[in-house]
Design an enzyme around this catalytic site. Structure first.
Site, mmCIF file in Angstrom:
data_model
loop_
_atom_site.group_PDB
_atom_site.id
_atom_site.type_symbol
_atom_site.label_atom_id
_atom_site.label_comp_id
_atom_site.label_asym_id
_atom_site.label_seq_id
_atom_site.Cartn_x
_atom_site.Cartn_y
_atom_site.Cartn_z
ATOM 1 N N GLY A 1 0.860 -1.405 -0.051
ATOM 2 C CA GLY A 1 -0.002 0.015 -0.083
ATOM 3 C C GLY A 1 0.690 1.155 -0.022
ATOM 4 C CB THR A 2 2.030 3.843 -1.889
ATOM 5 O OG1 THR A 2 1.456 3.493 -2.868
ATOM 6 C CG2 THR A 2 3.190 2.812 -1.780
ATOM 7 C CB THR A 3 1.312 7.729 -1.230
ATOM 8 O OG1 THR A 3 1.953 6.883 -2.428
ATOM 9 C CG2 THR A 3 2.312 8.616 -0.856
ATOM 10 C CE LYS B 1 -3.159 2.386 -0.428
ATOM 11 N NZ LYS B 1 -2.462 3.046 -1.240
#
Length: 281
Positions: free
Chosen positions: A53-55, A86
């Site tokens: 996972g990003t950002t 996230k």
């Protein structure tokens, strides 16, 4: 550690014995094998692809702090998931955004939530924001063995400090090293581009509405240059997860509220594709 209540109707003695206010200490003493950092990984030949996972970005304003994240998870050069979440509430006055190995990161967040809840039930008061940041640091450090094998978790933590009456942001490295960030912060593969955007647009006197625009704009800019960061998807109605923490507690923007911010930025970018040159909307 499972409670066997079928035979006697009683909880094991471990659950009734006074001890540490830390749930992690409780697990370490009675069921250490349940802690993520104590797992032994089997040997593997070659690299394996795991969703990452990003950002994550954060910015403070005089009345609190905003924490936001894009929705894309990648697995190598493949988009593993387009709508992953996230950013999660840690408790009433704090939140954590995850970057890194998605599965381990979500598990760490759940354990962190339980850690804070356990402390509050045992002590009768909430842990200070500084204490929460330190507890998360310890959890990340316990995952160092996994990180050395490529399964790193690097979160961003933000919350409202009840004692200091202001929003605060904390960033971490894979060893659990903790740094307090002043004004704004970003982590994940698109963090370099997001931080550049935040640096250009951030001001100390931003309103909450302007700060919301700021963090979404930063995610837009990160998605422009980082393939692992997903920009807002208007066709599928997939928008960033945006949260606000103030003296009133944690609040997550609804889809309609986030859509309004995204569409305002989208319309502006149609006129200025490389980003706004003037003040925030």
């Amino acid at each position: 550690m499972e409670a066997n209540t079928r035979s006697t109707g009683r909880l094991p003695a471990a659950f009734l014995t006074p001890g540490s206010s830390s749930f992690m200490d409780f697990l370490s003493a009675h069921s250490p094998q349940l802690l993520p950092g104590n797992r032994v990984l089997p040997p593997v030949q070659g690299a394996i692809e795991i969703p990452h996972g990003t950002t994550i970005v954060a910015a403070s304003f005089p009345g609190g702090v905003v924490l936001a994240g894009d929705r894309r998870a990648t697995m190598g050069n493949v988009i593993a998931q387009r709508d992953i979440e996230k950013v999660f509430p840690a408790d009433e006055y704090s939140a954590v955004g995850i970057a890194g190995t998605a599965g381990l990161a979500v598990e760490m967040v759940k354990l962190f939530q339980l850690e804070l809840e356990h402390f509050e039930k045992v002590e009768g008061v909430q842990l200070s924001l500084e204490g929460k940041a330190n507890r998360l640091s310890t959890m990340i450090r316990s995952n160092l063995g996994m990180a050395m094998q490529g399964l790193a978790v690097v979160p961003l933590f933000a919350g409202w400090d009840v004692d200091r009456q202001k929003g605060r942001i904390f960033s971490y490295d894979v060893t659990g090293g903790r740094s307090e960030e002043h004004g704004f912060a970003a982590t994940g593969s698109g963090s370099v581009f997001a931080r550049g955007s935040l640096k250009k647009l951030f001001r100390e006197d931003l309103t909450e509405s302007q700060t919301l625009t700021l963090v979404v704009q930063a995610l837009y800019d990160a998605a422009d240059d980082d393939s692992a960061t997903g920009g807002p998807d208007l066709a599928r109605r997939i928008y960033p997860i945006v949260t606000v923490i103030t003296d009133e507690g944690f609040r997550k923007l609804t889809e309609a509220q986030c859509s309004e911010v995204v569409r305002a930025i989208h319309d502006r970018r149609l006129e200025e594709p490389d980003g706004p040159r003037a003040a925030l909307l």
